[in-house]
Design a protein around this motif. Structure first.
Motif, PDB file in Angstrom:
ATOM      1  N   GLY A   1       7.549   6.009  -8.796  1.00  0.00           N
ATOM      2  CA  GLY A   1       7.214   6.321  -7.406  1.00  0.00           C
ATOM      3  C   GLY A   1       7.050   5.070  -6.578  1.00  0.00           C
ATOM      4  O   GLY A   1       7.544   4.978  -5.449  1.00  0.00           O
ATOM      5  N   GLY A   2       6.366   4.059  -7.132  1.00  0.00           N
ATOM      6  CA  GLY A   2       6.194   2.804  -6.415  1.00  0.00           C
ATOM      7  C   GLY A   2       7.499   2.071  -6.231  1.00  0.00           C
ATOM      8  O   GLY A   2       7.760   1.494  -5.168  1.00  0.00           O
ATOM      9  N   LEU A   3       8.354   2.079  -7.260  1.00  0.00           N
ATOM     10  CA  LEU A   3       9.643   1.393  -7.182  1.00  0.00           C
ATOM     11  C   LEU A   3      10.523   1.987  -6.092  1.00  0.00           C
ATOM     12  O   LEU A   3      11.115   1.254  -5.284  1.00  0.00           O
ATOM     13  CB  LEU A   3      10.346   1.473  -8.532  1.00  0.00           C
ATOM     14  CG  LEU A   3      11.740   0.838  -8.611  1.00  0.00           C
ATOM     15  CD1 LEU A   3      11.672  -0.656  -8.353  1.00  0.00           C
ATOM     16  CD2 LEU A   3      12.369   1.124  -9.978  1.00  0.00           C
ATOM     17  N   VAL A   4      10.619   3.304  -6.057  1.00  0.00           N
ATOM     18  CA  VAL A   4      11.450   3.966  -5.037  1.00  0.00           C
ATOM     19  C   VAL A   4      10.911   3.672  -3.641  1.00  0.00           C
ATOM     20  O   VAL A   4      11.675   3.354  -2.719  1.00  0.00           O
ATOM     21  CB  VAL A   4      11.506   5.485  -5.293  1.00  0.00           C
ATOM     22  CG1 VAL A   4      12.194   6.196  -4.134  1.00  0.00           C
ATOM     23  CG2 VAL A   4      12.227   5.774  -6.602  1.00  0.00           C
TER      24      VAL A   4
ATOM     25  N   GLY B   1       9.156   1.117  -2.722  1.00  0.00           N
ATOM     26  CA  GLY B   1       9.385  -0.295  -2.424  1.00  0.00           C
ATOM     27  C   GLY B   1      10.807  -0.573  -1.993  1.00  0.00           C
ATOM     28  O   GLY B   1      11.046  -1.373  -1.078  1.00  0.00           O
ATOM     29  N   VAL B   2      11.764   0.074  -2.646  1.00  0.00           N
ATOM     30  CA  VAL B   2      13.169  -0.104  -2.260  1.00  0.00           C
ATOM     31  C   VAL B   2      13.410   0.428  -0.850  1.00  0.00           C
ATOM     32  O   VAL B   2      14.064  -0.223  -0.025  1.00  0.00           O
ATOM     33  CB  VAL B   2      14.089   0.593  -3.279  1.00  0.00           C
ATOM     34  CG1 VAL B   2      15.525   0.631  -2.760  1.00  0.00           C
ATOM     35  CG2 VAL B   2      14.049  -0.116  -4.622  1.00  0.00           C
ATOM     36  N   VAL B   3      12.883   1.608  -0.558  1.00  0.00           N
ATOM     37  CA  VAL B   3      13.108   2.227   0.754  1.00  0.00           C
ATOM     38  C   VAL B   3      12.460   1.404   1.866  1.00  0.00           C
ATOM     39  O   VAL B   3      13.095   1.070   2.871  1.00  0.00           O
ATOM     40  CB  VAL B   3      12.566   3.672   0.760  1.00  0.00           C
ATOM     41  CG1 VAL B   3      12.632   4.263   2.173  1.00  0.00           C
ATOM     42  CG2 VAL B   3      13.371   4.538  -0.198  1.00  0.00           C
ATOM     43  N   THR B   4      11.187   1.078   1.703  1.00  0.00           N
ATOM     44  CA  THR B   4      10.500   0.312   2.745  1.00  0.00           C
ATOM     45  C   THR B   4      11.017  -1.116   2.815  1.00  0.00           C
ATOM     46  O   THR B   4      11.115  -1.705   3.892  1.00  0.00           O
ATOM     47  CB  THR B   4       8.984   0.303   2.499  1.00  0.00           C
ATOM     48  OG1 THR B   4       8.716  -0.192   1.172  1.00  0.00           O
ATOM     49  CG2 THR B   4       8.401   1.705   2.635  1.00  0.00           C
ATOM     50  N   GLY B   5      11.354  -1.701   1.665  1.00  0.00           N
ATOM     51  CA  GLY B   5      11.903  -3.051   1.661  1.00  0.00           C
ATOM     52  C   GLY B   5      13.233  -3.127   2.382  1.00  0.00           C
ATOM     53  O   GLY B   5      13.509  -4.095   3.103  1.00  0.00           O
ATOM     54  N   TYR B   6      14.065  -2.109   2.197  1.00  0.00           N
ATOM     55  CA  TYR B   6      15.355  -2.076   2.896  1.00  0.00           C
ATOM     56  C   TYR B   6      15.146  -2.033   4.400  1.00  0.00           C
ATOM     57  O   TYR B   6      15.833  -2.716   5.165  1.00  0.00           O
ATOM     58  CB  TYR B   6      16.164  -0.861   2.442  1.00  0.00           C
ATOM     59  CG  TYR B   6      17.593  -0.872   2.942  1.00  0.00           C
ATOM     60  CD1 TYR B   6      18.605  -1.458   2.195  1.00  0.00           C
ATOM     61  CD2 TYR B   6      17.929  -0.292   4.169  1.00  0.00           C
ATOM     62  CE1 TYR B   6      19.915  -1.474   2.658  1.00  0.00           C
ATOM     63  CE2 TYR B   6      19.232  -0.313   4.630  1.00  0.00           C
ATOM     64  CZ  TYR B   6      20.213  -0.901   3.874  1.00  0.00           C
ATOM     65  OH  TYR B   6      21.510  -0.917   4.342  1.00  0.00           O
TER      66      TYR B   6
ATOM     67  N   PHE C   1       0.815  -1.215   0.000  1.00  0.00           N
ATOM     68  CA  PHE C   1       0.000   0.000   0.000  1.00  0.00           C
ATOM     69  C   PHE C   1       0.849   1.265   0.000  1.00  0.00           C
ATOM     70  O   PHE C   1       0.502   2.246  -0.677  1.00  0.00           O
ATOM     71  CB  PHE C   1      -0.965  -0.002   1.189  1.00  0.00           C
ATOM     72  CG  PHE C   1      -2.255  -0.715   0.907  1.00  0.00           C
ATOM     73  CD1 PHE C   1      -3.275  -0.088   0.222  1.00  0.00           C
ATOM     74  CD2 PHE C   1      -2.444  -2.018   1.302  1.00  0.00           C
ATOM     75  CE1 PHE C   1      -4.473  -0.740  -0.060  1.00  0.00           C
ATOM     76  CE2 PHE C   1      -3.624  -2.694   1.030  1.00  0.00           C
ATOM     77  CZ  PHE C   1      -4.643  -2.049   0.353  1.00  0.00           C
ATOM     78  N   VAL C   2       1.943   1.271   0.724  1.00  0.00           N
ATOM     79  CA  VAL C   2       2.811   2.449   0.729  1.00  0.00           C
ATOM     80  C   VAL C   2       3.365   2.700  -0.669  1.00  0.00           C
ATOM     81  O   VAL C   2       3.402   3.843  -1.145  1.00  0.00           O
ATOM     82  CB  VAL C   2       3.952   2.282   1.748  1.00  0.00           C
ATOM     83  CG1 VAL C   2       4.997   3.374   1.560  1.00  0.00           C
ATOM     84  CG2 VAL C   2       3.406   2.342   3.169  1.00  0.00           C
ATOM     85  N   SER C   3       3.756   1.641  -1.358  1.00  0.00           N
ATOM     86  CA  SER C   3       4.280   1.784  -2.714  1.00  0.00           C
ATOM     87  C   SER C   3       3.203   2.289  -3.667  1.00  0.00           C
ATOM     88  O   SER C   3       3.445   3.188  -4.490  1.00  0.00           O
ATOM     89  CB  SER C   3       4.833   0.443  -3.207  1.00  0.00           C
ATOM     90  OG  SER C   3       5.890  -0.011  -2.397  1.00  0.00           O
ATOM     91  N   GLY C   4       2.017   1.714  -3.574  1.00  0.00           N
ATOM     92  CA  GLY C   4       0.931   2.146  -4.435  1.00  0.00           C
ATOM     93  C   GLY C   4       0.544   3.595  -4.208  1.00  0.00           C
ATOM     94  O   GLY C   4       0.323   4.359  -5.158  1.00  0.00           O
ATOM     95  N   LEU C   5       0.490   4.007  -2.953  1.00  0.00           N
ATOM     96  CA  LEU C   5       0.124   5.389  -2.629  1.00  0.00           C
ATOM     97  C   LEU C   5       1.224   6.358  -3.032  1.00  0.00           C
ATOM     98  O   LEU C   5       0.941   7.472  -3.501  1.00  0.00           O
ATOM     99  CB  LEU C   5      -0.172   5.505  -1.129  1.00  0.00           C
ATOM    100  CG  LEU C   5      -1.410   4.744  -0.650  1.00  0.00           C
ATOM    101  CD1 LEU C   5      -1.520   4.795   0.880  1.00  0.00           C
ATOM    102  CD2 LEU C   5      -2.679   5.300  -1.287  1.00  0.00           C
ATOM    103  N   ALA C   6       2.472   5.957  -2.868  1.00  0.00           N
ATOM    104  CA  ALA C   6       3.587   6.820  -3.280  1.00  0.00           C
ATOM    105  C   ALA C   6       3.592   6.998  -4.793  1.00  0.00           C
ATOM    106  O   ALA C   6       3.848   8.097  -5.305  1.00  0.00           O
ATOM    107  CB  ALA C   6       4.909   6.220  -2.808  1.00  0.00           C
ATOM    108  N   GLY C   7       3.305   5.908  -5.522  1.00  0.00           N
ATOM    109  CA  GLY C   7       3.210   6.024  -6.973  1.00  0.00           C
ATOM    110  C   GLY C   7       2.096   6.956  -7.391  1.00  0.00           C
ATOM    111  O   GLY C   7       2.245   7.758  -8.322  1.00  0.00           O
TER     112      GLY C   7
ATOM    113  N   GLY D   1       1.854   0.579  -9.738  1.00  0.00           N
ATOM    114  CA  GLY D   1       2.695   1.272  -8.771  1.00  0.00           C
ATOM    115  C   GLY D   1       3.023   0.393  -7.577  1.00  0.00           C
ATOM    116  O   GLY D   1       4.181   0.297  -7.140  1.00  0.00           O
ATOM    117  N   ALA D   2       1.999  -0.281  -7.038  1.00  0.00           N
ATOM    118  CA  ALA D   2       2.216  -1.177  -5.908  1.00  0.00           C
ATOM    119  C   ALA D   2       3.086  -2.364  -6.306  1.00  0.00           C
ATOM    120  O   ALA D   2       3.957  -2.806  -5.549  1.00  0.00           O
ATOM    121  CB  ALA D   2       0.873  -1.665  -5.365  1.00  0.00           C
ATOM    122  N   ILE D   3       2.875  -2.900  -7.513  1.00  0.00           N
ATOM    123  CA  ILE D   3       3.637  -4.059  -7.969  1.00  0.00           C
ATOM    124  C   ILE D   3       5.095  -3.689  -8.195  1.00  0.00           C
ATOM    125  O   ILE D   3       6.007  -4.468  -7.883  1.00  0.00           O
ATOM    126  CB  ILE D   3       3.007  -4.641  -9.243  1.00  0.00           C
ATOM    127  CG1 ILE D   3       1.624  -5.227  -8.903  1.00  0.00           C
ATOM    128  CG2 ILE D   3       3.897  -5.708  -9.862  1.00  0.00           C
ATOM    129  CD1 ILE D   3       0.838  -5.683 -10.104  1.00  0.00           C
TER     130      ILE D   3
END
Length: 296
Positions: free
Chosen positions: A249-252, A254-259, A177-183, A202-204
């Motif tokens: 936006g979703g990719l960035v 995802g990388v930040v939250t995934g890290y 959800f964070v990735s989708g909303l950021a995208g 974006g979420a994917i």
């Protein structure tokens, strides 16, 4: 006594950890549940990474680490009987919305993401600038074309399932959800306010980013996921009707939250993980507020 102390110091000085069951064997692999070092003989293949024999038996072995009595994922989440449950639910929601849109095309007008209509000097009557912030969520589940939902759902199943098993349900859902909303926030900021955007891409893409970070953390071969990501980016920038802003936006995000999910220290794991998600959401809200001020 001095000899024993010297032996202990030499062991502590080792740069490579040793298997907890075979102290004479050095290893760079750790159990994805309890994070204890394990040698090839002790590795038990799991959906993501390897587990030690004690964790596979449910923590009944002797000498088990205190925090490992309850099986945990590499990110600290709870290991569940169905590690793909949320992925199945997300796919089900997307398909249900798609069927509803096919039955009533006018429904799509209330789900897609766009900034404002009409534009200045008229006051916005609809869109995010008009107060319809719910579009950031509804647009994540809206698809119009068969190829669009088909490609997205295949990607969600292929990437989302293993990532859900690795992170645990709550953390996986947070990244999604964070990735989708950021995208959506980046799309709203950069794209034309009258241009509609929709889809789970974006979420994917956020799941792609988090998966890359996870594979790096587990020392896996990253070439397959990098190749797949490059192919998706080529499609993103190769076609004019694709919202590249949502993908990036979703990719960035995802990388930040995934890290944060896979690298947070155990003592403050939850605080860092969910704090990072909240920080990314806060940045997204700021972007939305800035763009809204420009459109109103």
């Amino acid at each position: 006594m001095d000899q024993a102390a010297g032996s202990g110091s030499a062991q502590d000085a080792r740069s490579v950890p040793v298997c907890y069951r075979h102290p004479d064997r050095e290893t760079g692999v750790r159990c994805t549940r309890c994070e204890r070092p394990i040698c090839p003989e002790c590795m038990v293949s799991a959906s993501v990474g390897f587990q030690c024999p004690d964790c596979v038996r449910g923590g009944s072995g002797t000498g088990h680490a205190p925090g490992a009595s309850r099986p945990r994922t590499v990110a600290g989440g709870t290991v569940t009987a169905d590690p793909r449950l949320l992925t199945k639910i997300l796919i089900g929601i997307n398909i249900a919305v798609f069927i509803a849109v096919q039955a009533d095309e006018h429904l799509l007008e209330h789900l897609v993401l766009y900034g404002a209509w009409p534009l200045k000097p008229f006051a916005p009557t609809s869109g995010v600038a008009g107060g319809e912030w719910y579009r950031f969520v509804t647009s994540m589940f809206a698809h119009q074309e068969y190829w669009h939902i088909g490609f997205n759902m295949l990607s969600l199943w292929w990437i989302g399932g293993p990532l859900e098993a690795a992170l645990g349900r709550a953390r996986y859902l947070a990244v999604y959800f964070v990735s989708g909303l950021a995208g959506g926030a980046l799309t709203y900021l950069i794209a034309s306010p009258t241009e509609a955007s929709l889809g789970a891409s974006g979420a994917i893409f956020g799941l792609f980013g988090a998966t890359a970070v996870l594979m790096r953390r587990l020392n896996y071969d990253m070439r397959p996921v990098i190749a797949l990501l490059v192919i998706n980016l080529i499609f993103t920038f190769g076609f004019s009707n694709i919202s590249w802003q949502a993908h990036i936006g979703g990719l960035v995000a995802g990388v930040v939250t995934g890290y944060a999910m896979v690298h947070a220290p155990r003592r403050k794991r939850a605080l860092i993980q969910y704090g990072t998600c909240a920080s990314v959401l806060l940045v997204s809200v700021v972007l939305v507020l800035v763009r809204t001020a420009q459109l109103t």
